[in-house]
Write an enzyme that holds these catalytic residues in place. Structure first.
Site, PDB file in Angstrom:
ATOM      1  N   GLU A   1       0.838  -1.184   0.000  1.00  0.00           N
ATOM      2  CA  GLU A   1       0.000   0.000   0.000  1.00  0.00           C
ATOM      3  C   GLU A   1       0.882   1.245   0.000  1.00  0.00           C
ATOM      4  OE1 GLU A   1      -4.128  -1.142   2.306  1.00  0.00           O
ATOM      5  OE2 GLU A   1      -2.573  -0.139   3.443  1.00  0.00           O
ATOM      6  N   CYS A   2       0.658   2.128  -0.945  1.00  0.00           N
ATOM      7  CA  CYS A   2       1.341   3.423  -1.013  1.00  0.00           C
ATOM      8  C   CYS A   2       2.862   3.251  -0.929  1.00  0.00           C
ATOM      9  CB  CYS A   2       0.798   4.365   0.047  1.00  0.00           C
ATOM     10  SG  CYS A   2       1.144   6.114  -0.302  1.00  0.00           S
TER      11      CYS A   2
END
Length: 437
Positions: free
Chosen positions: A327-328
């Site tokens: 994530e990210c």
């Protein structure tokens, strides 16, 4: 059973000192022998870690845009054994999105109303005196269903300044719960995503103890406690289920942005969380079913990540047969390269083709709704996920197949679709919850 009495600590805008007030209150009340349960309204990873340091209890996010009533109830139930609940708002009290989502607009006021928490408004009175009362009165009357418990005046310049500000509040019929003199040392260090992380603070314990002593000297703690309201708890649903049984979770200063309610749900369902540190060149557990790389600050540690040979080899070995998700910041680390703010290109894991750059910063912020075009760990094709995006990187290359169709809070498509290659998936948005309706 009813919830313990609670309050929302909010403000007209960011930067007014509400986090300092929140941390000081948490610690001061805990020192008085209370079990104080912290919450954070809206999407935020950094404040809850400071809440934990101040109160000794894990802090959980309540998000009226991304969470349905059942999940809000399940999260709120984490505090049922507490003596008092303190929730910290995000941005300004009424700041949310333009279009109503599945549950709401996502403002702190909405959370306070839903939970029945009166609001303590932290007002920066610098540059004004009686006029601050007009601001407070506007906030009190903007939403009739919201109860304003009172205000804490912050950055008061002198006794005369305090007296004038109090006169205005008396005229408006608004209780003053405290008045904090201006002090330049009561500021938490910041960087581009907000505050630095609690684990990075050079003396987080000393800072919080200092805030508590300051609040104790200038705030009426008894009045704060008396202002808290006890309301029936929302009916709890289920916490998020785990995406695998044995989850190798990257956990260090570079990869730390994981929502506490997710981990709580994973553990409650019997999943094993196996932490490892890419910055210390640790490989994920060889017998893990899934490797999960959360968001964080890979751009600050890109050189160490690039040099972490055991980490990269372990990740590649796992990805040959089992899923990996990022994530990210974790997504960036799964890519081919990351270019830092000085223009230096750093090798990443190379499991996806993503190349990101911080040399020319581009701000990405907002709620996200993602409809999966391919399966990702724990979620089938077509499932809709809710979360948020918050980073400053620019995508230079994203050649792999898109993972999802992604939309902002108003339903407009956004180009950051995430990507997939083999067993590896990644997104720029941080997941908060799966849609259940």
């Amino acid at each position: 059973m009813t919830n313990p009495p609670g309050l929302m600590i909010s403000a007209p805008a960011s930067g007014t000192g509400k986090t300092t007030v929140m941390l000081g209150l948490l610690r001061a009340l805990a020192e008085d022998g209370l079990a104080v349960q912290p919450f954070k309204s809206g999407p935020d990873y950094i404040d809850p870690a400071f809440h934990l340091a101040a109160s000794g209890r894990a802090s959980f996010n309540i998000d009226s845009w991304a969470m349905d009533d059942g999940l809000i109830g399940a999260v709120a139930a984490r505090g049922l054994d507490a003596d008092l609940v303190l929730a910290e708002g995000s941005m300004g009290l009424y700041d949310g999105v333009a279009t109503r989502g599945r549950a709401g607009f996502g403002s702190s006021a909405e959370t306070a109303i839903r939970m029945g928490w009166p609001v303590v408004l932290v007002l920066d009175v610098g540059g004004q005196a009686q006029s601050a009362a007009a601001v407070a009165l506007g906030f009190a009357q903007y939403a009739p269903e919201l109860r304003l418990a009172g205000v804490i005046l912050n950055r008061v310049a002198s006794p005369r300044h305090e007296r004038l500000a109090r006169l205005g509040m008396d005229k408006a019929g608004i209780a003053v719960l405290g008045a904090l003199p201006r002090r330049g040392d009561l500021v938490l260090p910041e960087r581009h995503l907000g505050l630095i992380q609690a684990i990075e603070h050079p003396d987080v314990e000393g800072a919080i103890a200092n805030y508590a002593a300051f609040l104790r000297d200038h705030v009426d703690l008894a009045a704060i406690r008396a202002a808290a309201a006890r309301t029936p708890p929302p009916k709890p649903g289920d916490l998020p289920r785990p995406p695998a049984q044995r989850i190798a979770l990257a956990r260090d200063a570079s990869f730390s942005f994981t929502y506490p309610h997710l981990l709580e749900g994973w553990r409650a369902a019997g999943a094993e969380i196996l932490p490892f540190s890419p910055l210390n060149d640790e490989a994920p557990a060889a017998d893990a079913d899934l490797v999960w790389l959360p968001g964080g600050y890979p751009e600050l540690h890109a050189g160490r990540i690039a040099a972490a040979e055991r980490f990269r080899a372990g990740l590649a070995s796992h990805a040959e047969t089992r899923p990996v998700h990022g994530e990210c910041g974790g997504y960036m680390a799964l890519g081919t390269a990351l270019i830092d703010k000085d223009g230096v290109r750093h090798r990443m894991a190379g499991l996806l083709g993503l190349v990101t750059s911080y040399e020319k910063r581009k701000f990405h912020l907002g709620y996200r709704r993602a409809v999966l075009k391919a399966a990702m760990p724990g979620f089938a094709v077509g499932r809709a996920l809710r979360g948020h995006e918050f980073h400053y990187s620019t995508i230079l290359e994203e050649p792999d197949a898109p993972l999802a169709e992604v939309f902002d809070a108003d339903g407009a498509p956004v180009p950051e679709t995430g990507s997939r290659r083999g067993t590896v998936t990644g997104t720029f948005f941080h997941m908060i919850a799966e849609e259940t309706e």
